[in-house]
Design an enzyme around this catalytic site. Structure first.
Site, short mmCIF file in Angstrom:
data_model
loop_
_atom_site.label_atom_id
_atom_site.label_comp_id
_atom_site.label_asym_id
_atom_site.label_seq_id
_atom_site.Cartn_x
_atom_site.Cartn_y
_atom_site.Cartn_z
N HIS A 152 46.48 32.77 43.50
CA HIS A 152 46.99 33.30 44.77
C HIS A 152 47.74 34.62 44.60
O HIS A 152 47.91 35.37 45.57
CB HIS A 152 47.90 32.27 45.43
CG HIS A 152 47.83 32.26 46.93
ND1 HIS A 152 47.58 33.38 47.67
CD2 HIS A 152 48.00 31.24 47.82
CE1 HIS A 152 47.59 33.06 48.96
NE2 HIS A 152 47.83 31.79 49.08
N ASP A 154 26.16 33.45 53.03
CA ASP A 154 24.78 32.99 52.82
C ASP A 154 24.29 33.52 51.47
O ASP A 154 24.12 34.73 51.29
CB ASP A 154 23.90 33.50 53.96
CG ASP A 154 22.44 33.08 53.83
OD1 ASP A 154 22.08 32.48 52.79
OD2 ASP A 154 21.67 33.35 54.77
#
Length: 443
Positions: A168, A384
Site C-alpha cells: 500500500h 479484460d
C-alpha cells in the site's frame, strides 16, 4: 461448500517475474506522507473472477507471466523493494528501490471450487476467497524483503481467479486498478499503454526528501489486531435504486448537491445504526476516503502512481443520524468532503512533516464506526485480459475490520456493489430488514 475446499487449493508453481527491459541505474522513489502513514497496515488485495478461457489459451500461465513482465517495464516500482536509511538519531527513511528484484507469481488450482461457490453464496465464503490471494498477513513495512507485488492465478472448475496483492505504500486504489487495467491491455496484445503511469511523487515545494520518521519499536512491528468474529456479504444496488436514494436525499433538504454515492452510503449508515438499536446519545462515526488528485491545483494526473487520498470523518450521535433523515446525513458527508480543499491537504502535509503519524492496525476502527475503501469510479470491469470481462470482484483479508465497507462498481453500468464486513448478527439483521433491503437487488 465445506472447509475441505479451502485445503483443496494446490500451489502448482511460484515464480519471480521481473521487468523485461530493466536498465540501471535503479530509479529511487521517495515516499510521501500519504504513502508513509500506511507502513504498519496491510497491503491492498483485490481479485477478479473470470469465466474459463477457451482451449486456445492453453499457455495461459506463461502468457500472463510474460505480459506481467512487460507491464512491469512501465510500473518499475512494483518490481522493486522498500529500502531504508538509518540516520543514527532514532529516525529512519523509507523509499522504493526500483531494483527489479521482481514480483511474485503464483499458479494454483482450486480442486472442486466453481465460480458459483465464490459469487452465488449469500455470505462471502472467506475461507475460499482469502486462499485465492498471495502474501496474506504481510504488512507494508515488510516490503524491504517481501515483493511489493504478488499475483496468484487460480484455476477454478469453470473459471479463473486472479488475485493481486500490492504494497500500500506503493499505490492507492486508483493506481491499483490502473495497474490491473494496464496489465490486461498488454495481455490483449497492446505494445504500449493507453495511459502510462506517472512515477514521480508529488511533494510540497520546500520538502526535504527523504522524510525521517521515528524508528519503529518491536511492539509496533509485532502488534496484532484481533478483530471480533466477522462475516461479509455483497449487497447489489441498481442504478435505479441509487437514483431514487439520491432524489430522496436532495428533495429532503432542497438541494441538488448530494451525489449518488453520498446518498447510498448515508442510506447504509442510517440502516446499520437503526438496526443496531444504538442509544440516541451514542456517537457513531463514518470514515470516507477523499481523492486528492483532482482537488490539487494544478490537478495531479489520474495516472499518478502512489497514494493520493485523505480520510474524512463524519461523527454524529445515533439519534441525530436517525432523527434528521437521509438528506441531512448525506449533507454532513457532503460538507466534510467539501472541506477537503487544496489548503487543507497542504496543511495536513505540513503538520505531518513536523509530527509524523503512522496508522496502526485497528487504529482506524472506532466503536460503532464504519469506513469505506475503494470507489465505484474504478474501472474494475474493463480489466479484460483477452478472454472477456470479469464476472465479479472480491477483496482479500488485508485491513479487514468490523465496519469495513468496500465499494465497487457493479457489473451493470451505474450499479454499485457494497462488500460489507460486519458482525454476523448485524449482517444477518440487515439482510432481514425490509427497509434496507428495499434498495438492494436480490440476485
Amino acid at each position: 461448500m465445506t472447509e475441505k475446499m479451502a485445503s483443496s487449493i494446490r500451489v502448482i508453481s511460484t515464480n519471480t517475474v521481473c521487468a523485461a527491459n530493466h536498465k540501471e541505474p535503479n530509479p529511487r522513489i521517495d515516499l510521501t506522507p500519504w504513502d508513509l502513514q500506511l507502513l504498519l497496515l496491510d497491503t491492498i488485495q483485490k481479485g477478479l473472477v473470470f469465466h474459463k478461457p477457451k482451449p486456445d489459451h492453453e499457455n495461459l500461465i506463461h502468457h500472463l507471466q510474460t505480459s506481467l513482465s512487460r507491464t512491469l517495464d512501465f510500473f518499475l516500482p512494483l518490481a522493486g523493494r522498500l529500502a531504508t536509511v538509518e540516520h543514527g538519531d532514532e529516525t529512519t527513511s523509507f523509499f522504493i528501490d526500483c531494483n527489479n528484484a521482481g514480483a511474485e507469481f503464483v499458479h494454483a488450482i482450486a480442486d472442486g471450487v466453481s465460480v458459483s461457490d465464490i459469487i452465488e453464496q449469500i455470505y462471502v465464503p472467506d475461507h475460499i476467497v482469502y486462499s485465492l490471494f498471495p502474501l496474506n498477513g504481510v504488512r507494508n513495512y515488510e516490503g524491504t524483503s517481501k515483493p511489493l507485488l504478488a499475483v496468484q492465478v487460480t484455476e477454478l472448475v469453470d473459471g479463473i481467479f486472479i488475485g493481486c496483492t500490492i504494497n500500500h505504500t506503493a499505490l492507492d486504489g486508483t493506481s491499483f486498478w490502473h495497474f490491473f487495467n494496464s496489465w490486461s491491455e498488454i495481455s490483449r496484445g497492446l505494445d504500449s499503454l493507453s495511459k502510462p503511469p506517472v512515477l514521480e511523487r508529488w511533494f510540497l515545494h520546500d520538502t526535504d526528501c527523504p522524510f525521517r520518521i521515528p524508528v519503529f519499536k518491536k511492539e509496533q512491528l509485532h502488534k496484532k489486531f484481533v478483530s471480533p468474529p466477522l462475516q461479509q456479504r455483497v449487497f447489489h444496488f441498481t442504478a435505479e435504486s441509487i437514483a431514487d436514494l439520491k432524489e430522496k436525499a436532495n428533495a429532503e433538504i432542497g438541494t441538488h448537491k448530494i451525489s449518488s454515492l453520498q446518498a447510498l452510503l448515508s442510506h447504509f449508515w442510517r440502516s446499520a445504526v437503526r438496526i443496531k438499536s444504538l442509544d440516541p446519545d451514542q456517537e457513531t462515526c463514518f470514515m470516507i476516503l477523499i481523492g486528492v488528485r483532482e482537488r490539487l491545483q494544478p490537478p495531479l494526473p489520474q495516472q499518478y502512481l502512489g497514494n493520493a487520498v485523505q480520510a474524512g470523518f463524519i461523527t454524529m450521535k445515533a439519534g441525530e443520524v436517525l432523527g434528521q433523515g437521509l438528506g441531512y446525513v448525506a449533507l454532513q458527508m457532503n460538507t466534510v468532503i467539501a472541506m477537503h480543499t487544496e489548503e487543507e491537504f497542504r496543511n495536513y502535509l505540513q503538520s505531518w512533516r513536523e509530527n509524523p503519524k503512522i496508522f496502526t492496525p485497528g487504529g482506524l476502527c472506532r466503536s460503532n464506526g464504519f469506513g469505506t475503501s475503494s470507489s465505484p469510479r474504478h474501472n474494475v470491469y474493463g480489466t479484460d485480459f483477452g478472454w472477456g470481462r470479469p464476472i465479479a470482484v472480491r477483496s482479500g483479508p488485508g485491513n479487514k475490520g468490523d465496519g469495513k465497507i468496500t465499494v465497487f462498481p457493479g457489473a451493470k453500468q451505474g450499479s454499485v456493489d457494497i462488500e460489507a464486513c460486519l458482525s454476523p448478527e448485524l449482517l444477518q439483521a440487515m439482510g432481514d430488514d425490509a427497509e434496507f433491503m428495499d434498495a438492494v437487488l436480490i440476485i
